[in-house]
Design an enzyme around this catalytic site. Structure first.
Site, PDB file in Angstrom:
ATOM      1  N   LYS A 114     -14.301  -1.390   4.386  1.00 40.48           N
ATOM      2  CA  LYS A 114     -13.545  -1.082   3.162  1.00 40.48           C
ATOM      3  C   LYS A 114     -14.286  -1.640   2.010  1.00 40.48           C
ATOM      4  O   LYS A 114     -14.930  -2.712   2.103  1.00 40.48           O
ATOM      5  CB  LYS A 114     -12.134  -1.831   3.129  1.00 40.48           C
ATOM      6  CG  LYS A 114     -11.369  -1.372   2.056  1.00 40.48           C
ATOM      7  CD  LYS A 114      -9.737  -2.067   2.411  1.00 40.48           C
ATOM      8  CE  LYS A 114      -8.788  -1.782   1.222  1.00 40.48           C
ATOM      9  NZ  LYS A 114      -7.652  -2.318   1.165  1.00 40.48           N
TER      10      LYS A 114
ATOM     11  N   ARG B  33       2.520   0.368   1.658  1.00 40.51           N
ATOM     12  CA  ARG B  33       2.657   0.036   2.965  1.00 40.51           C
ATOM     13  C   ARG B  33       4.111   0.345   3.525  1.00 40.51           C
ATOM     14  O   ARG B  33       5.111   0.410   2.422  1.00 40.51           O
ATOM     15  CB  ARG B  33       2.366  -1.427   3.362  1.00 40.51           C
ATOM     16  CG  ARG B  33       2.992  -2.615   2.975  1.00 40.51           C
ATOM     17  CD  ARG B  33       2.611  -3.887   3.498  1.00 40.51           C
ATOM     18  NE  ARG B  33       1.202  -4.170   3.093  1.00 40.51           N
ATOM     19  CZ  ARG B  33       0.204  -4.627   4.018  1.00 40.51           C
ATOM     20  NH1 ARG B  33       0.507  -4.817   5.181  1.00 40.51           N
ATOM     21  NH2 ARG B  33      -0.866  -4.735   3.303  1.00 40.51           N
TER      22      ARG B  33
ATOM     23  N   GLU C  20      -6.953   5.083   0.357  1.00 40.59           N
ATOM     24  CA  GLU C  20      -5.722   4.296   0.537  1.00 40.59           C
ATOM     25  C   GLU C  20      -5.206   4.021  -0.796  1.00 40.59           C
ATOM     26  O   GLU C  20      -5.852   4.337  -1.904  1.00 40.59           O
ATOM     27  CB  GLU C  20      -6.192   3.011   0.972  1.00 40.59           C
ATOM     28  CG  GLU C  20      -5.195   1.701   1.396  1.00 40.59           C
ATOM     29  CD  GLU C  20      -5.819   0.625   2.033  1.00 40.59           C
ATOM     30  OE1 GLU C  20      -5.692  -0.453   1.519  1.00 40.59           O
ATOM     31  OE2 GLU C  20      -6.162   0.346   3.200  1.00 40.59           O
ATOM     32  N   ASN C  21      -3.815   3.998  -1.047  1.00 35.96           N
ATOM     33  CA  ASN C  21      -3.328   3.591  -2.283  1.00 35.96           C
ATOM     34  C   ASN C  21      -3.443   2.113  -2.637  1.00 35.96           C
ATOM     35  O   ASN C  21      -3.297   1.308  -1.637  1.00 35.96           O
ATOM     36  CB  ASN C  21      -2.101   4.113  -2.452  1.00 35.96           C
ATOM     37  CG  ASN C  21      -0.865   3.620  -1.098  1.00 35.96           C
ATOM     38  OD1 ASN C  21      -1.249   3.591  -0.215  1.00 35.96           O
ATOM     39  ND2 ASN C  21       0.021   3.015  -1.519  1.00 35.96           N
TER      40      ASN C  21
ATOM     41  N   THR D 130      -9.949   2.544  -1.800  1.00 32.13           N
ATOM     42  CA  THR D 130      -8.632   2.480  -2.551  1.00 32.13           C
ATOM     43  C   THR D 130      -8.456   3.243  -3.822  1.00 32.13           C
ATOM     44  O   THR D 130      -9.316   4.078  -4.182  1.00 32.13           O
ATOM     45  CB  THR D 130      -8.161   0.984  -2.541  1.00 32.13           C
ATOM     46  OG1 THR D 130      -6.740   0.922  -2.847  1.00 32.13           O
ATOM     47  CG2 THR D 130      -8.997   0.238  -3.525  1.00 32.13           C
TER      48      THR D 130
ATOM     49  N   HIS E  62      -9.761 -12.718   6.938  1.00 31.03           N
ATOM     50  CA  HIS E  62      -9.346 -13.458   5.682  1.00 31.03           C
ATOM     51  C   HIS E  62      -8.097 -13.919   5.410  1.00 31.03           C
ATOM     52  O   HIS E  62      -7.043 -13.975   6.413  1.00 31.03           O
ATOM     53  CB  HIS E  62      -9.517 -12.315   4.477  1.00 31.03           C
ATOM     54  CG  HIS E  62      -8.560 -11.248   4.708  1.00 31.03           C
ATOM     55  ND1 HIS E  62      -8.932 -10.035   5.581  1.00 31.03           N
ATOM     56  CD2 HIS E  62      -7.583 -10.736   4.027  1.00 31.03           C
ATOM     57  CE1 HIS E  62      -7.836  -9.100   5.415  1.00 31.03           C
ATOM     58  NE2 HIS E  62      -7.062  -9.696   4.540  1.00 31.03           N
TER      59      HIS E  62
ATOM     60  N   GLU F 116     -12.034  -6.731   2.288  1.00 32.20           N
ATOM     61  CA  GLU F 116     -13.092  -5.743   1.609  1.00 32.20           C
ATOM     62  C   GLU F 116     -14.397  -6.466   1.695  1.00 32.20           C
ATOM     63  O   GLU F 116     -14.637  -7.719   1.551  1.00 32.20           O
ATOM     64  CB  GLU F 116     -12.592  -5.657   0.179  1.00 32.20           C
ATOM     65  CG  GLU F 116     -11.186  -4.949   0.279  1.00 32.20           C
ATOM     66  CD  GLU F 116     -10.537  -4.943  -1.310  1.00 32.20           C
ATOM     67  OE1 GLU F 116      -9.840  -3.815  -1.579  1.00 32.20           O
ATOM     68  OE2 GLU F 116     -10.903  -5.593  -2.193  1.00 32.20           O
TER      69      GLU F 116
ATOM     70  N   ASP G  82       4.293 -19.066   0.034  1.00 31.45           N
ATOM     71  CA  ASP G  82       4.475 -17.480  -0.073  1.00 31.45           C
ATOM     72  C   ASP G  82       4.884 -16.995   1.182  1.00 31.45           C
ATOM     73  O   ASP G  82       4.561 -17.368   2.538  1.00 31.45           O
ATOM     74  CB  ASP G  82       3.032 -16.786  -0.205  1.00 31.45           C
ATOM     75  CG  ASP G  82       2.864 -15.493  -0.363  1.00 31.45           C
ATOM     76  OD1 ASP G  82       3.628 -14.642   0.170  1.00 31.45           O
ATOM     77  OD2 ASP G  82       1.889 -14.995  -1.246  1.00 31.45           O
TER      78      ASP G  82
ATOM     79  N   HIS H  55     -11.913  -1.246 -10.957  1.00 31.21           N
ATOM     80  CA  HIS H  55     -12.314  -0.186 -12.156  1.00 31.21           C
ATOM     81  C   HIS H  55     -12.289  -0.465 -13.242  1.00 31.21           C
ATOM     82  O   HIS H  55     -12.290   0.280 -14.217  1.00 31.21           O
ATOM     83  CB  HIS H  55     -11.337   1.101 -11.537  1.00 31.21           C
ATOM     84  CG  HIS H  55      -9.942   0.648 -11.381  1.00 31.21           C
ATOM     85  ND1 HIS H  55      -9.125   0.388 -12.866  1.00 31.21           N
ATOM     86  CD2 HIS H  55      -9.056   0.213 -10.443  1.00 31.21           C
ATOM     87  CE1 HIS H  55      -8.115  -0.059 -12.384  1.00 31.21           C
ATOM     88  NE2 HIS H  55      -8.029  -0.172 -10.887  1.00 31.21           N
TER      89      HIS H  55
END
Length: 550
Positions: free
Chosen positions: A374, A496, A460-461, A421, A168, A260, A176, A379
């Site tokens: 993943k 990370r 994962e956070n 996550t 991806h 994902e 960026d 949410h």
């Protein structure tokens, strides 16, 4: 001329879902046993990655420097001991490999960082392997040099590596600092054929990932996207074979935006705050390949009037779900039309995941590495009946239907671990901003699904929170999955690594967290500038060196 992968499955280009085997979460589910991979004999390092080559230059066409060549031939023994318990991995910086040279950046800082992580008892690092960097300019021409350097550095300090096959885009655009596009030759094809990109009802194209509507069509110089992904993984396997199972112990296969398994219903760069603005997302079904599949499915079901696109009345991105015709509590999402569309939309996503799982399992079969996929942590409408932001992302998950069970079943079928996550997020905090949000509720559903299907789990956070409350929440949610299991299999990826991780207070919190995850009460790794035992001193010196090296 590109050669098509012979192992690509021959799926139909259209998909029509009429299944009802994964409806309400209250149903009694049959457990799927996780298939253990056969063990592999340890592989011996040699001075050449390709044993059939007479020179020290690998078949990919780049040369190793002296240190790499020496370590490939002789190896470096690790002074650090592996520990038991739930292992912790740390995801490397996004720009660890240079987009221009293809080499590892900041080698001194990376060495100091790896030394600190090893001293703290971290199991290993997560290395994102970007399609847009490795196969950047020409199809089937790969440059793995920067990633080989990372693997060798990990080996030097006794760290393991999880490799993420990142198919991806990363970042928002050329301005960026962390921008990594899809390969240039893929972008050229997307410019010629705009329908290779996802599109919403307003005609807005999303270039983060190739539309799954053309998964098996030969639109990339004679190869399908699935074949291109398979060829990439196959070349990775052949190049890194000396390290697979020993240093590289895990491979996560990207299946969509941000790696994902989902649609780009909301641009990835906006997901960090989309939950606060409560965005509904947009259905990504308006490129010609997705529309052709929808049309074929509607005709097969004898409802031609449902063949013309996504739901009417889905509202705008910022609408309150209750003000929309489709997503409101008694909206058309629960009508026969809504069920038809959502089954088709989510079914294509699951089929896409299965195609990739099948290829990856075949390519790495017989190699002792843990495969994983993943699932996104969307949410922010979990407290509603329809869960609109999950529906637009491709998860047919509502208050009356479990949309994650069929994904877990696919992962279980191919021996995949499920990565989730939001492990650090708490309802009490998030609902102060968005009362409809429930990251804990969503995560608990995913953890229960993993237990039902008897598949391992990676946590994962979602944000780089380094406070003790966040780490305590990770421990709480990991125990929710592991408690009561005879042989739980759980690992955590901290997302990370950067300079802030090695600052004093952050480092103390992080190493305390690693100690708790490891289950060793006797282990301590903290900054101790006043001296102390060797464990304290090595962690202190290594982390201080990492801070200074950045």
């Amino acid at each position: 001329m590109a050669i098509a992968s012979p192992s690509a499955p021959s799926f139909s280009a259209s998909f029509c879902c009429s299944r009802t085997d994964f409806l309400t979460p209250s149903l009694r589910f049959s457990s799927i046993r996780f298939r253990t991979r056969p063990s592999a004999h340890p592989l011996t390092l040699s001075s050449r990655l390709n044993a059939s080559s007479s020179s020290s230059t690998p078949s990919n066409g780049f040369e190793f420097d002296g240190d790499l060549q020496y370590e490939l031939q002789h190896g470096v023994s690790s002074p650090y001991h592996r520990r038991r318990g739930s292992p912790v991995f740390v995801t490397l910086p996004l720009d660890v490999v240079s987009s221009s040279s293809g080499k590892m950046k900041r080698s001194k800082a990376m060495a100091q960082s790896f030394r600190a992580l090893a001293a703290a008892g971290v199991e290993g690092v997560v290395m994102e392997v970007w399609w847009g960097l490795v196969e950047r300019d020409f199809p089937t021409v790969y440059n793995w040099q920067g990633y080989l350097e990372i693997v060798l550095l990990a080996k030097r300090f006794g760290l393991k590596v999880k490799a993420v096959m990142a198919f991806h885009q990363c970042g928002t655009g050329p301005g960026d600092p962390f921008w990594i596009s899809l390969p240039q030759w893929v972008l050229e094809e997307m410019d010629k054929k705009p329908d290779l990109a996802y599109s919403d009802r307003f005609g807005r194209r999303n270039m983060e990932y190739i539309s799954l509507g053309c998964d098996v069509l030969p639109i990339l110089y004679g190869r399908s996207p699935i074949q291109a992904y398979a060829d990439f993984m196959r070349n990775f396997r052949d190049t890194f074979r000396p390290f697979l199972g020993s240093i590289i112990t895990g491979i996560q296969v990207g299946m969509g935006p941000a790696g994902e398994l989902r649609y780009p219903s909301c641009p990835t760069q906006k997901l960090t705050w989309a939950w606060r603005s409560r965005e509904l997302g947009e259905f990504q079904c308006y490129d010609k390949y997705m529309l052709a599949s929808l049309n074929a499915c509607a005709w097969e079901r004898g409802v031609r009037e449902w063949a013309n696109g996504g739901p009417i009345g889905a509202g705008n991105l910022m609408h309150d779900p209750e003000s929309t015709e489709f997503f409101r509590s008694n909206g058309s999402w629960s009508t026969p039309y809504g069920e038809f569309f959502l089954e088709w939309y989510s079914g294509l996503l699951i089929l896409h995941g299965e195609r990739i799982c099948r290829e990856a399992e075949s390519i790495f079969r017989g190699i002792e590495v843990n495969m994983s996929g993943k699932v996104a942590g969307i949410h922010w409408h979990y407290g509603t009946r329809s869960h609109p932001s999950e529906l637009t992302a491709g998860y047919y998950n509502t208050s009356i239907r479990d949309g994650y069970l069929p994904i877990a079943r696919v992962f279980g079928r191919y021996g995949f671990t499920m990565c989730c996550t939001c492990f650090e997020m708490q309802d009490a905090e998030e609902q102060q901003v968005n009362p409809l949000s429930s990251p804990e509720g969503l995560l608990k559903q995913l953890l229960l699904v993993a237990r039902v299907c008897d598949i391992p789990l990676e946590g994962e956070n979602s944000a780089s929170n380094l406070d003790d409350d966040s780490f305590q929440q990770v421990l709480k949610m990991s125990k929710f999955y592991s408690d009561g299991l005879e042989r739980p299999s759980f690992s955590f990826n901290f997302n990370r690594m950067d300079k802030n991780l090695f600052e004093y207070h952050n480092w103390v919190s992080f190493t305390r967290f690693v100690r708790h995850m490891s289950g060793f009460n006797t282990f301590r790794a903290k900054l101790d500038f006043g001296g102390g035992d060797s464990c304290h001193s090595s962690a202190a010196a290594a982390s201080t060196g990492a801070v200074l090296a950045y």
